[in-house]
Design a protein around this motif. Structure first.
Motif, PDB file in Angstrom:
ATOM      1  N   VAL A  12     -11.590  -0.885  -0.140  1.00 38.27           N
ATOM      2  CA  VAL A  12     -10.092  -1.058   0.088  1.00 38.27           C
ATOM      3  C   VAL A  12      -9.136  -0.459  -1.130  1.00 38.27           C
ATOM      4  CG1 VAL A  12      -8.211  -3.023  -0.036  1.00 38.27           C
ATOM      5  CG2 VAL A  12     -10.514  -3.380   1.203  1.00 38.27           C
ATOM      6  N   LEU A  13      -8.413   0.298  -0.856  1.00 36.03           N
ATOM      7  CA  LEU A  13      -7.189   0.896  -1.716  1.00 36.03           C
ATOM      8  C   LEU A  13      -6.242   0.052  -1.993  1.00 36.03           C
ATOM      9  CD1 LEU A  13      -6.235   4.479  -2.103  1.00 36.03           C
ATOM     10  CD2 LEU A  13      -4.439   2.709  -1.545  1.00 36.03           C
ATOM     11  N   VAL A  14      -5.772  -0.447  -3.193  1.00 39.55           N
ATOM     12  CA  VAL A  14      -4.855  -0.914  -3.627  1.00 39.55           C
ATOM     13  C   VAL A  14      -3.699  -0.270  -4.382  1.00 39.55           C
ATOM     14  CG1 VAL A  14      -3.917  -2.958  -4.805  1.00 39.55           C
ATOM     15  CG2 VAL A  14      -6.171  -2.958  -3.648  1.00 39.55           C
ATOM     16  N   TYR A  15      -2.594  -0.017  -3.700  1.00 39.55           N
ATOM     17  CA  TYR A  15      -1.465   0.914  -4.287  1.00 39.55           C
ATOM     18  C   TYR A  15      -0.343   0.200  -4.909  1.00 39.55           C
ATOM     19  CZ  TYR A  15       2.574   4.077  -4.522  1.00 39.55           C
ATOM     20  OH  TYR A  15       3.745   4.458  -5.146  1.00 39.55           O
ATOM     21  N   SER A  16      -0.004   0.335  -6.128  1.00 42.55           N
ATOM     22  CA  SER A  16       1.325  -0.195  -6.713  1.00 42.55           C
ATOM     23  C   SER A  16       1.593   0.681  -7.935  1.00 42.55           C
ATOM     24  CB  SER A  16       1.482  -1.667  -6.853  1.00 42.55           C
ATOM     25  OG  SER A  16       2.633  -2.009  -7.447  1.00 42.55           O
ATOM     26  N   SER A  17       2.720   0.973  -8.153  1.00 43.29           N
ATOM     27  CA  SER A  17       3.101   1.584  -9.324  1.00 43.29           C
ATOM     28  C   SER A  17       3.023   0.423 -10.738  1.00 43.29           C
ATOM     29  CB  SER A  17       4.526   2.129  -9.393  1.00 43.29           C
ATOM     30  OG  SER A  17       5.537   1.165  -9.153  1.00 43.29           O
ATOM     31  N   ASP A  18       2.951  -0.959 -10.326  1.00 43.13           N
ATOM     32  CA  ASP A  18       2.837  -2.077 -11.008  1.00 43.13           C
ATOM     33  C   ASP A  18       1.365  -2.513 -11.096  1.00 43.13           C
ATOM     34  OD1 ASP A  18       3.057  -4.389 -12.334  1.00 43.13           O
ATOM     35  OD2 ASP A  18       4.714  -5.220 -11.256  1.00 43.13           O
ATOM     36  N   ALA A  19       0.831  -2.336 -12.468  1.00 36.99           N
ATOM     37  CA  ALA A  19      -0.653  -2.768 -12.742  1.00 36.99           C
ATOM     38  C   ALA A  19      -0.681  -4.362 -12.245  1.00 36.99           C
ATOM     39  CB  ALA A  19      -1.044  -2.372 -13.862  1.00 36.99           C
ATOM     40  N   ASP A  61     -11.703   2.015   4.207  1.00 33.96           N
ATOM     41  CA  ASP A  61     -11.797   0.891   5.134  1.00 33.96           C
ATOM     42  C   ASP A  61     -10.219   0.356   5.477  1.00 33.96           C
ATOM     43  OD1 ASP A  61     -14.285   1.236   5.973  1.00 33.96           O
ATOM     44  OD2 ASP A  61     -14.713   0.302   3.988  1.00 33.96           O
ATOM     45  N   LEU A  62      -9.627   0.217   4.385  1.00 31.34           N
ATOM     46  CA  LEU A  62      -8.119  -0.419   4.444  1.00 31.34           C
ATOM     47  C   LEU A  62      -7.469   0.125   3.074  1.00 31.34           C
ATOM     48  CD1 LEU A  62      -6.422  -2.796   5.444  1.00 31.34           C
ATOM     49  CD2 LEU A  62      -7.459  -4.150   3.673  1.00 31.34           C
ATOM     50  N   ALA A  63      -6.010   0.341   3.546  1.00 32.70           N
ATOM     51  CA  ALA A  63      -5.161   0.531   2.197  1.00 32.70           C
ATOM     52  C   ALA A  63      -3.991  -0.871   2.219  1.00 32.70           C
ATOM     53  CB  ALA A  63      -4.301   1.885   2.396  1.00 32.70           C
ATOM     54  N   ILE A  64      -3.842  -1.326   1.160  1.00 33.50           N
ATOM     55  CA  ILE A  64      -2.761  -2.063   0.675  1.00 33.50           C
ATOM     56  C   ILE A  64      -1.642  -1.402  -0.061  1.00 33.50           C
ATOM     57  CG2 ILE A  64      -2.034  -4.475  -0.061  1.00 33.50           C
ATOM     58  CD1 ILE A  64      -5.294  -5.423   0.306  1.00 33.50           C
ATOM     59  N   LEU A  65      -0.506  -1.372   0.365  1.00 34.20           N
ATOM     60  CA  LEU A  65       0.476  -0.619  -0.191  1.00 34.20           C
ATOM     61  C   LEU A  65       1.746  -1.386  -0.479  1.00 34.20           C
ATOM     62  CD1 LEU A  65       0.480   2.602   2.091  1.00 34.20           C
ATOM     63  CD2 LEU A  65      -1.153   2.141   0.169  1.00 34.20           C
ATOM     64  N   ASP A  66       2.022  -1.298  -1.834  1.00 34.68           N
ATOM     65  CA  ASP A  66       3.237  -1.958  -2.258  1.00 34.68           C
ATOM     66  C   ASP A  66       4.739  -1.165  -1.836  1.00 34.68           C
ATOM     67  OD1 ASP A  66       4.995  -3.673  -3.619  1.00 34.68           O
ATOM     68  OD2 ASP A  66       4.226  -3.071  -5.550  1.00 34.68           O
ATOM     69  N   GLY A  67       5.382  -1.810  -0.877  1.00 32.86           N
ATOM     70  CA  GLY A  67       6.644  -1.415  -0.605  1.00 32.86           C
ATOM     71  C   GLY A  67       7.713  -1.280  -1.690  1.00 32.86           C
ATOM     72  N   GLU A  68       7.398  -1.972  -2.875  1.00 32.97           N
ATOM     73  CA  GLU A  68       8.468  -1.833  -3.915  1.00 32.97           C
ATOM     74  C   GLU A  68       8.062  -0.962  -5.042  1.00 32.97           C
ATOM     75  OE1 GLU A  68      11.191  -4.221  -3.731  1.00 32.97           O
ATOM     76  OE2 GLU A  68      10.334  -4.007  -1.785  1.00 32.97           O
ATOM     77  N   SER A  69       7.163  -0.202  -4.692  1.00 33.75           N
ATOM     78  CA  SER A  69       6.646   0.690  -5.888  1.00 33.75           C
ATOM     79  C   SER A  69       7.585   1.999  -5.812  1.00 33.75           C
ATOM     80  CB  SER A  69       5.102   1.440  -5.303  1.00 33.75           C
ATOM     81  OG  SER A  69       4.302   0.447  -5.567  1.00 33.75           O
ATOM     82  N   ALA A  70       7.731   2.495  -7.199  1.00 34.47           N
ATOM     83  CA  ALA A  70       8.620   3.605  -7.442  1.00 34.47           C
ATOM     84  C   ALA A  70       7.697   4.735  -8.264  1.00 34.47           C
ATOM     85  CB  ALA A  70       9.688   2.932  -8.159  1.00 34.47           C
ATOM     86  N   PRO A  71       8.258   5.904  -8.140  1.00 34.67           N
ATOM     87  CA  PRO A  71       9.164   6.394  -7.239  1.00 34.67           C
ATOM     88  C   PRO A  71       8.653   6.642  -5.756  1.00 34.67           C
ATOM     89  CG  PRO A  71       8.128   8.117  -8.241  1.00 34.67           C
ATOM     90  CD  PRO A  71       7.332   6.959  -8.804  1.00 34.67           C
ATOM     91  N   THR A  72       7.544   6.489  -5.484  1.00 38.05           N
ATOM     92  CA  THR A  72       7.117   6.448  -4.062  1.00 38.05           C
ATOM     93  C   THR A  72       6.627   4.979  -3.428  1.00 38.05           C
ATOM     94  OG1 THR A  72       5.891   8.754  -4.751  1.00 38.05           O
ATOM     95  CG2 THR A  72       5.164   7.623  -2.661  1.00 38.05           C
ATOM     96  N   GLY A  73       7.523   4.656  -2.657  1.00 42.87           N
ATOM     97  CA  GLY A  73       7.394   3.188  -1.976  1.00 42.87           C
ATOM     98  C   GLY A  73       6.492   3.493  -0.909  1.00 42.87           C
ATOM     99  N   GLY A  74       5.581   2.235  -0.737  1.00 48.58           N
ATOM    100  CA  GLY A  74       4.473   1.953   0.098  1.00 48.58           C
ATOM    101  C   GLY A  74       4.786   2.129   1.576  1.00 48.58           C
ATOM    102  N   LEU A  75       6.184   1.756   1.828  1.00 42.97           N
ATOM    103  CA  LEU A  75       6.627   1.610   3.312  1.00 42.97           C
ATOM    104  C   LEU A  75       6.633   3.198   3.890  1.00 42.97           C
ATOM    105  CD1 LEU A  75       9.036  -1.163   3.096  1.00 42.97           C
ATOM    106  CD2 LEU A  75       7.096  -1.251   4.325  1.00 42.97           C
ATOM    107  N   GLY A  76       7.221   4.016   3.070  1.00 47.58           N
ATOM    108  CA  GLY A  76       7.486   5.318   3.276  1.00 47.58           C
ATOM    109  C   GLY A  76       5.899   6.042   3.377  1.00 47.58           C
TER     110      GLY A  76
END
Length: 136
Positions: A12-19, A61-76
Motif C-alpha cells: 500500500v502506497l500512502v501519499y501525502s506531503s504531510d508526514a 496493490d493500493l494507493a491512498i492519496l491525500d487530496g490536501e497535499s501540496a503542491p500536487t494534490g491527491g485528487l488530481g
C-alpha cells in the motif's frame, strides 16, 4: 474446495506531503486491519513524481492519496493515474471534507474518506475496494 491463495502482504502506497497525515493513515489501518486482508506493507511517499514512478512500476496493490497535499494534490494525481495507467491499482483518496465526494468521483478513485481520519471509515473503504475488486 481450497480457498484462493492470498498474497503474503498487501503493498500500500500512502501519499501525502504531510508526514503526520501519512502516519495517521498507517496508524488508522495498522498492519492487519481486517481478517479478510493479508498484512499490509506500507510505502510512504511525499511527492507526486515518486507516486507516478511507483505506480508505473506496477508493484502496488493500493494507493491512498491525500487530496490536501501540496503542491500536487491527491485528487488530481488520482485522475492522472487512472487516465494514464492501464489496469491502475485501486485508489482511495482523502478529501478535505465530506462534501468533496464529487471531487473523488471526478478523480475516478474507488473510494474516498474525509479528514479528520476515522480508522473505521478508512478500514471500511479499503476493505470495500478489495471486496469489489475480487467480485469483479
Amino acid at each position: 474446495m481450497a480457498e484462493p491463495k492470498r498474497p503474503a502482504a498487501l503493498r500500500v502506497l500512502v501519499y501525502s506531503s504531510d508526514a503526520d497525515t501519512r502516519r495517521q493513515v498507517m496508524l488508522a489501518l495498522g498492519r492487519r486491519p481486517h481478517p479478510e486482508l493479508p498484512p499490509i506493507e506500507y510505502l510512504e511517499v511525499a511527492t507526486g513524481p515518486i507516486v507516478i514512478e511507483r505506480m508505473d512500476a506496477r508493484e502496488l496493490d493500493l494507493a491512498i492519496l491525500d487530496g490536501e497535499s501540496a503542491p500536487t494534490g491527491g485528487l488530481g494525481l488520482a485522475k492522472q493515474l487512472k487516465d494514464e495507467i492501464a489496469d491502475c491499482p485501486p485508489i482511495v483518496v482523502l478529501t478535505g471534507r465530506p462534501d468533496d465526494v464529487w471531487l473523488a468521483n471526478w478523480s475516478r478513485a474507488e473510494a474516498a474518506v474525509s479528514h479528520p481520519l476515522d480508522p473505521i471509515r478508512l478500514t471500511d473503504a479499503v476493505l470495500g475496494v478489495f471486496r469489489n475488486r475480487s467480485a469483479a
